[in-house]
Design a protein around this motif. Structure first.
Motif, PDB file in Angstrom:
ATOM      1  N   MET A  43       0.835  -1.197   0.000  1.00  0.00           N
ATOM      2  CA  MET A  43       0.000   0.000   0.000  1.00  0.00           C
ATOM      3  C   MET A  43       0.874   1.253   0.000  1.00  0.00           C
ATOM      4  O   MET A  43       0.646   2.186  -0.779  1.00  0.00           O
ATOM      5  CB  MET A  43      -0.935  -0.018   1.213  1.00  0.00           C
ATOM      6  N   ILE A  44       1.893   1.274   0.832  1.00  0.00           N
ATOM      7  CA  ILE A  44       2.790   2.421   0.911  1.00  0.00           C
ATOM      8  C   ILE A  44       3.529   2.622  -0.413  1.00  0.00           C
ATOM      9  O   ILE A  44       3.775   3.755  -0.827  1.00  0.00           O
ATOM     10  CB  ILE A  44       3.765   2.257   2.100  1.00  0.00           C
ATOM     11  N   ALA A  45       3.845   1.535  -1.097  1.00  0.00           N
ATOM     12  CA  ALA A  45       4.513   1.632  -2.399  1.00  0.00           C
ATOM     13  C   ALA A  45       3.650   2.366  -3.428  1.00  0.00           C
ATOM     14  O   ALA A  45       4.160   2.925  -4.399  1.00  0.00           O
ATOM     15  CB  ALA A  45       4.886   0.245  -2.916  1.00  0.00           C
ATOM     16  N   HIS A  46       2.329   2.381  -3.200  1.00  0.00           N
ATOM     17  CA  HIS A  46       1.402   3.126  -4.063  1.00  0.00           C
ATOM     18  C   HIS A  46       1.206   4.557  -3.560  1.00  0.00           C
ATOM     19  O   HIS A  46       0.307   5.264  -4.030  1.00  0.00           O
ATOM     20  CB  HIS A  46       0.034   2.432  -4.107  1.00  0.00           C
ATOM     21  N   ASP A  47       2.011   4.975  -2.583  1.00  0.00           N
ATOM     22  CA  ASP A  47       1.872   6.291  -1.939  1.00  0.00           C
ATOM     23  C   ASP A  47       0.515   6.456  -1.274  1.00  0.00           C
ATOM     24  O   ASP A  47      -0.045   7.555  -1.248  1.00  0.00           O
ATOM     25  CB  ASP A  47       2.116   7.437  -2.924  1.00  0.00           C
TER      26      ASP A  47
END
Length: 75
Positions: A43-47
């Protein structure tokens, strides 16, 4: 068929709403609870930093947009 992935967390009323809405409309989805570090990192990788975070055919939806959700899913 539209692929739906929902990143959720425990005790998240908007997450529950979206899951119940999709279930009521017989829309299949994959739930990824961010209590799992792998899913949280995805999820964080998708900002994205808030739940529910939704991917519709790998297109990110950072806020729940019911009009877009209904249009994309043909509801």
């Amino acid at each position: 068929m539209t692929q739906v992935t929902i990143y959720t967390q425990n005790n998240c009323p908007p997450c529950t709403f979206v899951k119940n809405y999709l279930t009521a409309h017989h829309i299949a989805f994959e739930e990824r609870n961010i209590a799992n570090p792998t899913y949280r990192n995805e999820m964080i990788a998708h900002d994205a930093f808030a739940t529910p975070f939704i991917l519709l055919n790998d297109e990110p939806m950072y806020q729940v947009d019911m009009d877009k959700l209904n249009q994309t899913l043909g509801l």
